[in-house]
Design a protein around this motif. Sequence first.
Motif, PDB file in Angstrom:
ATOM      1  N   ALA A 166     -40.750 -16.930  34.469  1.00  0.00           N
ATOM      2  CA  ALA A 166     -41.937 -17.678  34.913  1.00  0.00           C
ATOM      3  C   ALA A 166     -43.158 -17.523  34.024  1.00  0.00           C
ATOM      4  CB  ALA A 166     -42.294 -17.343  36.365  1.00  0.00           C
ATOM      5  N   ALA A 167     -42.962 -17.294  32.720  1.00  0.00           N
ATOM      6  CA  ALA A 167     -44.090 -17.398  31.791  1.00  0.00           C
ATOM      7  C   ALA A 167     -44.585 -18.839  31.775  1.00  0.00           C
ATOM      8  CB  ALA A 167     -43.666 -16.970  30.391  1.00  0.00           C
ATOM      9  N   ARG A 226     -40.594  -7.528  31.694  1.00  0.00           N
ATOM     10  CA  ARG A 226     -41.977  -7.319  32.135  1.00  0.00           C
ATOM     11  C   ARG A 226     -42.625  -8.599  32.629  1.00  0.00           C
ATOM     12  NH1 ARG A 226     -41.863 -10.037  27.189  1.00  0.00           N
ATOM     13  NH2 ARG A 226     -43.726  -9.733  25.920  1.00  0.00           N
ATOM     14  N   ILE A 227     -42.227  -9.767  32.133  1.00  0.00           N
ATOM     15  CA  ILE A 227     -42.860 -11.011  32.577  1.00  0.00           C
ATOM     16  C   ILE A 227     -42.563 -11.262  34.047  1.00  0.00           C
ATOM     17  CG2 ILE A 227     -42.998 -13.498  32.248  1.00  0.00           C
ATOM     18  CD1 ILE A 227     -44.244 -11.831  29.978  1.00  0.00           C
ATOM     19  N   GLY A 228     -41.301 -11.162  34.433  1.00  0.00           N
ATOM     20  CA  GLY A 228     -40.941 -11.362  35.834  1.00  0.00           C
ATOM     21  C   GLY A 228     -41.583 -10.347  36.752  1.00  0.00           C
ATOM     22  N   ALA A 229     -41.630  -9.090  36.303  1.00  0.00           N
ATOM     23  CA  ALA A 229     -42.218  -8.039  37.136  1.00  0.00           C
ATOM     24  C   ALA A 229     -43.715  -8.260  37.325  1.00  0.00           C
ATOM     25  CB  ALA A 229     -41.954  -6.675  36.503  1.00  0.00           C
ATOM     26  N   MET A 238     -49.320 -15.823  29.406  1.00  0.00           N
ATOM     27  CA  MET A 238     -48.883 -16.225  28.071  1.00  0.00           C
ATOM     28  C   MET A 238     -48.076 -15.068  27.496  1.00  0.00           C
ATOM     29  SD  MET A 238     -50.935 -17.171  24.534  1.00  0.00           S
ATOM     30  CE  MET A 238     -51.822 -18.578  25.183  1.00  0.00           C
ATOM     31  N   ALA A 239     -46.779 -15.246  27.420  1.00  0.00           N
ATOM     32  CA  ALA A 239     -45.909 -14.179  26.946  1.00  0.00           C
ATOM     33  C   ALA A 239     -45.879 -14.125  25.430  1.00  0.00           C
ATOM     34  CB  ALA A 239     -44.496 -14.388  27.481  1.00  0.00           C
ATOM     35  N   TYR A 240     -46.115 -12.945  24.874  1.00  0.00           N
ATOM     36  CA  TYR A 240     -45.770 -12.719  23.475  1.00  0.00           C
ATOM     37  C   TYR A 240     -44.241 -12.659  23.451  1.00  0.00           C
ATOM     38  CZ  TYR A 240     -50.549 -11.137  22.174  1.00  0.00           C
ATOM     39  OH  TYR A 240     -51.899 -11.046  21.921  1.00  0.00           O
ATOM     40  N   ALA A 241     -43.630 -13.838  23.477  1.00  0.00           N
ATOM     41  CA  ALA A 241     -42.192 -13.914  23.681  1.00  0.00           C
ATOM     42  C   ALA A 241     -41.412 -13.551  22.429  1.00  0.00           C
ATOM     43  CB  ALA A 241     -41.807 -15.318  24.154  1.00  0.00           C
TER      44      ALA A 241
END
Length: 344
Positions: free
Chosen positions: A260-261, A189-192, A208-211
């Motif tokens: 790319a986060a 989902r981050i890349g999209a 900011m990703a909840y990674a």
Amino acid sequence: MDIDPRTIGGSPVDVAGVLKGRRMRRTRRMDWSRRLVRENTLTVDDLIWPMFVTEGHGVREPVPSMPGVFRLSVDEIGAAAEEAAELKIPAVALFPYTGPDKRDEQGSEAYNADNLVCRSCREIARRAPGVGIMTDVALDPYTSHGHDGIMVGDEIVNDITVEALIRQALTQVEAGCHIIAPSDMMDGRIGAIRTALDEAGHENVLIMAYAAKFASAFYGPFRDAVGASGALKGDKRTYQLDPANGDEAMREVALDLDEAADMVMVKPGMPYLDVVRRVREKFAVPTFAYMVSGEYAMIEAAAANGWLDGERAMMESLMAFKRAGADGILTYHAPRAARRLAAG
């Protein structure tokens, strides 16, 4: 006064000879010397203030499981953002309390340009333009089943959910948010979202990703605050991380950064400080931790019962995040901590 060691424990001991001049307590004796050698510093710049928004006007509705925390109507969110600006808190994070009448299987209220989050973004931008606005990207505040994604049968389907999250993110950015924070834990989902934002001309919006978001028992009060507890069918272990898995968390962080986060988050906070440390040391990127609702509630409940000093426990806990390597902390204690820091 001279003290005979034999009266307090037996034979004399040559402590000075053993220490050979090394006395660690010297730098701890005075306040000024403790400050001079302090390894980590907590400042107001380290804080993000999570806020819950609800319908109505002039509403400050207490969250029973989170003493001192309120669901705020949009106008009160604006007032709280003004308070954040006065306290010099850099950013706030928005979470909506969506009533059952606006929840459905698809979470369609997430795409409503006039929903609670979008109205709050515009109100904050009007009243506190210097405060950063962070918005949660996940469907659980809007779905009738309480999950972060779209369900087909008993499964949370990944790719269809990602399409929905892109639409949600674009809706929030167009309302004026500065940081998109996907908390759903869907793959890719981050890349999209980054691609969709760039293609729409929003290349300067941060992600900011909840990674590393774990399937934790510490989220209970939060789910009460956003109205998801009663709605949730089943649990979220099919997409949130197993609390036993640190290496898997590192792989998740690596993937989000590759997509790319700009910043990554570990959630919950204190039970996972080992993960915070590993992320910061391995990747050396802006790393945040969320001191979640259960952590907040534990401190407040213990303080209310007189079992610990709540103010000291609050500040000690926040410093623990910094010591572990966090660049910033999402905490419901943000305004209290900011006032404490300003007081010196």
